[in-house]
Design a protein around this motif. Structure first.
Motif, PDB file in Angstrom:
ATOM      1  N   MET A   1      61.237  15.563 -67.598  1.00 27.03           N
ATOM      2  CA  MET A   1      60.124  15.671 -68.531  1.00 27.03           C
ATOM      3  C   MET A   1      60.670  16.068 -69.892  1.00 27.03           C
ATOM      4  SD  MET A   1      56.681  15.814 -68.668  1.00 27.03           S
ATOM      5  CE  MET A   1      55.296  16.702 -69.234  1.00 27.03           C
ATOM      6  N   PHE A   2      60.196  15.397 -70.915  1.00 31.29           N
ATOM      7  CA  PHE A   2      60.583  15.684 -72.281  1.00 31.29           C
ATOM      8  C   PHE A   2      59.341  16.066 -73.061  1.00 31.29           C
ATOM      9  CE2 PHE A   2      60.803  14.215 -76.662  1.00 31.29           C
ATOM     10  CZ  PHE A   2      61.918  14.878 -77.116  1.00 31.29           C
ATOM     11  N   ARG A   3      59.487  17.034 -73.932  1.00 29.84           N
ATOM     12  CA  ARG A   3      58.366  17.468 -74.759  1.00 29.84           C
ATOM     13  C   ARG A   3      58.889  17.808 -76.137  1.00 29.84           C
ATOM     14  NH1 ARG A   3      53.966  22.229 -73.676  1.00 29.84           N
ATOM     15  NH2 ARG A   3      53.452  22.456 -75.850  1.00 29.84           N
ATOM     16  N   GLU A   4      58.227  17.273 -77.145  1.00 30.53           N
ATOM     17  CA  GLU A   4      58.590  17.547 -78.532  1.00 30.53           C
ATOM     18  C   GLU A   4      57.307  17.800 -79.307  1.00 30.53           C
ATOM     19  OE1 GLU A   4      61.262  18.041 -81.700  1.00 30.53           O
ATOM     20  OE2 GLU A   4      61.745  17.691 -79.605  1.00 30.53           O
ATOM     21  N   SER A   5      57.357  18.715 -80.289  1.00 35.41           N
ATOM     22  CA  SER A   5      56.163  18.973 -81.086  1.00 35.41           C
ATOM     23  C   SER A   5      56.537  19.208 -82.546  1.00 35.41           C
ATOM     24  CB  SER A   5      55.390  20.179 -80.538  1.00 35.41           C
ATOM     25  OG  SER A   5      56.134  21.363 -80.716  1.00 35.41           O
ATOM     26  N   ILE A   6      55.565  18.960 -83.403  1.00 29.93           N
ATOM     27  CA  ILE A   6      55.701  19.253 -84.832  1.00 29.93           C
ATOM     28  C   ILE A   6      54.367  19.790 -85.322  1.00 29.93           C
ATOM     29  CG2 ILE A   6      57.458  17.497 -85.331  1.00 29.93           C
ATOM     30  CD1 ILE A   6      55.174  15.780 -86.519  1.00 29.93           C
TER      31      ILE A   6
ATOM     32  N   GLY B   1      53.406   8.901 -70.652  1.00 29.66           N
ATOM     33  CA  GLY B   1      53.510   9.680 -71.880  1.00 29.66           C
ATOM     34  C   GLY B   1      52.151  10.190 -72.314  1.00 29.66           C
ATOM     35  N   SER B   2      52.157  11.264 -73.108  1.00 26.58           N
ATOM     36  CA  SER B   2      50.897  11.808 -73.606  1.00 26.58           C
ATOM     37  C   SER B   2      51.062  12.349 -75.023  1.00 26.58           C
ATOM     38  CB  SER B   2      50.381  12.925 -72.690  1.00 26.58           C
ATOM     39  OG  SER B   2      51.226  14.059 -72.760  1.00 26.58           O
ATOM     40  N   TRP B   3      49.961  12.343 -75.742  1.00 26.35           N
ATOM     41  CA  TRP B   3      49.828  12.977 -77.056  1.00 26.35           C
ATOM     42  C   TRP B   3      48.822  14.108 -76.903  1.00 26.35           C
ATOM     43  CZ3 TRP B   3      51.946  11.346 -81.767  1.00 26.35           C
ATOM     44  CH2 TRP B   3      52.506  10.069 -81.814  1.00 26.35           C
ATOM     45  N   ARG B   4      49.112  15.259 -77.543  1.00 25.97           N
ATOM     46  CA  ARG B   4      48.140  16.355 -77.628  1.00 25.97           C
ATOM     47  C   ARG B   4      48.065  16.800 -79.086  1.00 25.97           C
ATOM     48  NH1 ARG B   4      50.690  19.670 -73.878  1.00 25.97           N
ATOM     49  NH2 ARG B   4      50.305  21.387 -75.291  1.00 25.97           N
TER      50      ARG B   4
ATOM     51  N   TYR C   1      56.715  13.036 -72.343  1.00 29.22           N
ATOM     52  CA  TYR C   1      56.844  11.895 -71.451  1.00 29.22           C
ATOM     53  C   TYR C   1      57.683  12.260 -70.246  1.00 29.22           C
ATOM     54  CZ  TYR C   1      61.567  10.986 -73.174  1.00 29.22           C
ATOM     55  OH  TYR C   1      62.883  11.106 -73.499  1.00 29.22           O
ATOM     56  N   ASN C   2      57.506  11.456 -69.228  1.00 26.62           N
ATOM     57  CA  ASN C   2      58.279  11.580 -68.008  1.00 26.62           C
ATOM     58  C   ASN C   2      58.733  10.179 -67.635  1.00 26.62           C
ATOM     59  OD1 ASN C   2      59.410  12.851 -65.771  1.00 26.62           O
ATOM     60  ND2 ASN C   2      57.594  12.518 -64.540  1.00 26.62           N
TER      61      ASN C   2
END
Length: 144
Positions: A1-6, A89-92, A107-108
């Protein structure tokens, strides 16, 4: 699982709308050369299928499995390149202050063959960071 935020200087609703507008996708997404909705759909939404092709020549068909403006949406791969067994994948979009939003992309993926996973994770992570930065920059220029 990868997660990135800005953090982006814009409201969640405007960011959600921009991120899921396939007519505008190529305006900000440096990874893609094609992005379109399928089956005559004119707007993204739960159950809608989309096709995206990268500048590297690979393409992926996805289907929206959730769509909850202005907070979140998610897709799963229905057809993709040979090296992906699975992708989701997802957007929040999380409000953090008036006019400021944390945008989270997750995303996974499952590689085929499995030994390819570390390489794919590295490529997807690098490109996702680049895409998220481009999205934030574009959104701030539009709203500023």
């Amino acid at each position: 699982m990868f997660r990135e935020s800005i953090e982006v200087a814009a409201e969640p609703a405007a960011l959600f709308e921009l991120s899921q507008d396939y007519d505008r996708r190529l305006d900000w997404d440096p990874f893609l050369r094609e992005a379109r909705l399928l089956d005559g759909a004119t707007r993204a939404g739960e159950g809608v299928r989309a096709w995206c092709a990268s500048r590297l020549g690979t393409g992926m068909e996805t289907r929206y499995v959730s769509f909850h403006p202005p907070g979140a949406c998610a897709v799963e791969m229905t057809r993709g390149p040979w090296f992906l067994q699975n992708f989701a994948g997802s957007w929040r979009f999380e409000p953090i202050a008036p006019g400021r939003t944390r945008v989270v992309f997750s995303y996974n993926l499952v590689a085929r063959p499995r030994w390819l996973a570390p390489l794919l994770q590295a490529v997807f992570a690098r490109e996702s960071r680049r895409r998220l930065r481009a999205f934030g920059d574009f959104a701030e220029l539009r709203s500023g």
